[in-house]
Design a protein around this motif. Structure first.
Motif, PDB file in Angstrom:
ATOM      1  N   GLU A 147       2.721   1.756  -3.322  1.00 39.30           N
ATOM      2  CA  GLU A 147       1.899   2.150  -4.475  1.00 39.30           C
ATOM      3  C   GLU A 147       1.156   3.464  -4.260  1.00 39.30           C
ATOM      4  O   GLU A 147       0.576   4.020  -5.193  1.00 39.30           O
ATOM      5  CB  GLU A 147       0.904   1.017  -4.798  1.00 39.30           C
ATOM      6  CG  GLU A 147       1.642  -0.231  -5.263  1.00 39.30           C
ATOM      7  CD  GLU A 147       0.761  -1.464  -5.433  1.00 39.30           C
ATOM      8  OE1 GLU A 147      -0.457  -1.311  -5.616  1.00 39.30           O
ATOM      9  OE2 GLU A 147       1.315  -2.586  -5.376  1.00 39.30           O
ATOM     10  N   MET A 148       1.199   3.983  -3.015  1.00 36.98           N
ATOM     11  CA  MET A 148       0.392   5.149  -2.652  1.00 36.98           C
ATOM     12  C   MET A 148       0.704   6.375  -3.516  1.00 36.98           C
ATOM     13  O   MET A 148      -0.173   7.156  -3.844  1.00 36.98           O
ATOM     14  CB  MET A 148       0.677   5.484  -1.181  1.00 36.98           C
ATOM     15  CG  MET A 148      -0.368   6.305  -0.497  1.00 36.98           C
ATOM     16  SD  MET A 148       0.228   6.754   1.165  1.00 36.98           S
ATOM     17  CE  MET A 148       0.071   5.205   2.050  1.00 36.98           C
TER      18      MET A 148
ATOM     19  N   ILE B 287       0.850  -1.200   0.000  1.00 35.74           N
ATOM     20  CA  ILE B 287       0.000   0.000   0.000  1.00 35.74           C
ATOM     21  C   ILE B 287       0.880   1.242   0.000  1.00 35.74           C
ATOM     22  O   ILE B 287       0.673   2.171  -0.780  1.00 35.74           O
ATOM     23  CB  ILE B 287      -0.956   0.000   1.218  1.00 35.74           C
ATOM     24  CG1 ILE B 287      -2.014  -1.098   1.053  1.00 35.74           C
ATOM     25  CG2 ILE B 287      -1.635   1.372   1.381  1.00 35.74           C
ATOM     26  CD1 ILE B 287      -2.901  -1.290   2.276  1.00 35.74           C
ATOM     27  N   PHE B 288       1.895   1.248   0.857  1.00 34.87           N
ATOM     28  CA  PHE B 288       2.796   2.397   0.905  1.00 34.87           C
ATOM     29  C   PHE B 288       3.601   2.522  -0.389  1.00 34.87           C
ATOM     30  O   PHE B 288       3.821   3.611  -0.890  1.00 34.87           O
ATOM     31  CB  PHE B 288       3.726   2.304   2.116  1.00 34.87           C
ATOM     32  CG  PHE B 288       3.046   2.698   3.401  1.00 34.87           C
ATOM     33  CD1 PHE B 288       2.906   4.037   3.738  1.00 34.87           C
ATOM     34  CD2 PHE B 288       2.512   1.753   4.255  1.00 34.87           C
ATOM     35  CE1 PHE B 288       2.261   4.413   4.906  1.00 34.87           C
ATOM     36  CE2 PHE B 288       1.863   2.120   5.427  1.00 34.87           C
ATOM     37  CZ  PHE B 288       1.741   3.460   5.754  1.00 34.87           C
TER      38      PHE B 288
END
Lengths: 398, 398
Positions: free
Chosen positions: B86-87, B83-84
């Motif tokens: 790709e954020m 998630i981080f």
């Protein structure tokens, strides 16, 4: 609507008394939501309370436990949870607090075979522990504890509850809070235990939900949003209900943060676990006496409510959330005095504390409480001593 | 450019031999970056390798350790880190792997007073442990280990290194990897130890950096991006360099993931710690012999490079990253056979393993290695047995 008769049938084992005046709760009436929309709760103090989680105080204090360093570590401990909470604010979502977490990847479209609900439960618990869960229990969906409505911070009003009603199982996760930090309550420093609990919760809830989705099933990870966690945790066998309105677990006492995942992955349910907490709370008033806000019940369980932040029709020890939150606002950080003083707040890694718990679970509980009081356990630990060699002074650099 | 003479003067204590042919490394030459831009490395296999971290395999395999469940748990363990990563992809950032993490909140604009660098170091280590760091060490900025350029996945080319050169200290964090999971290498399942290591790293790096920023200082949290972690970790006293090219720590052997924070918070530096690893690796070939890709050096340390993925001018045991990565692609998951078989890969919570380490650190190291080989430690554990009661069969639901 899922059939919840099975779950309701287990009320007695869980110690639930739900009467005819019962009405489901809307998150709008939660004290934190009220502190935004309800002028009776919202104040300059409460605005400041939230603001200082985000931005450093401009006027630095030199009160032990409330220095810039104490706020710095508390706020940093919330960092990861904050990032998730704010990630989708544009879409009127405050994930983990008002809305379920979004899971990143889609599943495969076909489902992995599960031998039996028992095997499924073993598998999910094993994976949850691998992902860092401290406690895991499983229970059935029970709409009574699901919020009728979610809450919108954009509109400061109710919004539709997005949780589907056809996910029959709930996995409840508990993350332990740091014993030493809780020892320093009341302090801004001690809020670090809360922040770390949530940050670790976030990691496990997201990873475990993604795991279930990767196997082709559905999973909705929720933390403080969507449903009341404590009744689900009790049903899932994680612990008992205490006088202070908190869950008391055999492993960490009241020192836990909860999260829950709603899912259709085949899972056997756990049974409620009684270990004498109710009987001990009946004769103990440590939290009632220690609460500076006088927010904790001193009498027997009752279905009387203090205000709209209590759920009606459930006979239990009911805390006055308005008084509680007003104290939080006034001292400008969350308070866990009731957690610190609770006789169950111990390090159960030590045999003498496990022994104490057994004593408190039987006819000698008054002796156990007397011993607890005599031992000095539960007294406030100096926040200054938590820090290595002082260094709590503040000074503006050139 | 920061003065790094101080750091270089410590080379001998750290066991570094840096010669005149030394040239700083660009992340573009890292094997993972090359697997995108370099046709010699990129293949259908390597594309598939990355793809199956994101999406479930369409053809499910029934090979132990590589079933849908094994991939499901491995991929879920990466969830938070993903998630981080790709954020901020829209902004050509892949945080934690190609770019430093972004920290959410601004600091106060004034700096909290720090009594001394020693007190600062104690404070930062205490807070890091509270946030869940397993090991913390501190060293000075040394531009030799900072990548000359960062890497852009958008352009598949070098981009400017954004790390400022005026942050004089580096906090190195190590997170332990799960011993039981590493025991199942080679398997997709064992990649769960990697994913969890990164996810926990992410949490600590972000929280600790936010803490430092909350005190008015600067902090840049980096994981696999920005700089080579191992030389910094050795300088920071976390462990020694092993034949397999990995850091070996006294607490977890080679079973760690590293992260590092660059900062101007006043910090005293740690000293390199020798505990006999170099001498043991000199007479041990367990990793060399076990590596199916024949990627690990069998001879003495040398400054010869295999290809552009090695840093030139450093005399050390140098792994052939091309061979190593080709094996990862072919088996479709990361490999840690060298970690599993390494005699230092033990549970040092047990006294007999601490005793073994002492034996291996002295003149009886050949005996220690013989004992290790005899004990069966390091043999592959069945992935099937990692799962509670089997349940590795796959089946498409109706």
């Amino acid at each position: 609507m899922a059939d919840t008769r099975g779950s309701r049938a287990g009320d007695e084992a869980a110690g639930f008394e739900v009467g005819p005046t019962f009405r489901r709760f809307s998150q709008k009436d939660d004290i934190f939501c009220r502190s935004f929309w309800d002028p009776e709760i919202r104040s300059d103090r409460s605005d400041m309370f939230y603001e200082t989680y985000r931005t450093p105080r401009m006027k630095w204090r030199d009160v032990e436990g409330f220095t810039q360093r104490d706020y710095a570590v508390r706020n940093a401990s919330w960092h990861v949870t904050d990032i998730f909470a704010e990630m989708r604010e544009q879409g009127d979502r405050r994930e983990g607090f008002l809305d379920p977490y979004s899971v990143l990847r889609d599943g495969p479209g076909v489902r992995v075979h599960v031998d039996s609900p028992e095997a499924g439960a073993r598998e999910v618990k094993h994976v949850a522990k691998t992902f860092g869960a401290d406690l895991v229990g499983i229970t059935g969906y029970d709409d009574r504890w699901v919020y009728t409505h979610a809450y919108s911070r954009d509109g400061e009003s109710e919004k539709v509850q997005e949780l589907p009603a056809d996910l029959p199982h709930v996995i409840v996760i508990a993350q332990a809070m740091d014993l030493d930090l809780i020892g320093t309550v009341p302090s801004a420093l001690s809020g670090t235990a809360t922040g770390m609990g949530y940050s670790r919760d976030t990691l496990v809830l997201l990873a475990l939900s993604q795991y279930i989705i990767n196997l082709g099933y559905r999973a909705v990870p929720t933390m403080n949003d969507t449903a009341l966690a404590i009744p689900l945790a009790i049903k899932a066998g994680l612990g008992e209900y205490g006088r202070h309105g908190l869950l008391i677990t055999p492993e960490f006492g009241p020192r836990v943060r909860l999260g829950k995942i709603f899912t259709d992955f085949p899972l056997a349910h756990d049974r409620p676990r009684r270990f004498g907490v109710r009987e001990t709370c009946e004769v103990c008033r440590r939290c009632t006496d220690a609460c500076p806000a006088k927010a904790i019940a001193g009498g027997p369980p009752s279905d009387a409510v203090h205000n709209r932040s209590n759920i009606p029709g459930v006979t239990k020890w009911t805390t006055d959330a308005e008084r509680c939150f007003r104290f939080w606002s006034n001292q400008n950080t969350d308070c866990s005095i009731c957690v610190r003083v609770c006789p169950y707040n111990r390090d159960y890694g030590k045999w003498r504390n496990r022994l104490w718990q057994r004593l408190a679970g039987g006819p000698l509980r008054r002796l156990a409480l007397w011993l607890d009081r005599r031992s000095g356990r539960g007294e406030r630990r100096s926040p200054k001593e938590w820090w290595p060699r002082g260094q709590t002074s503040v000074e503006k650099a050139g």
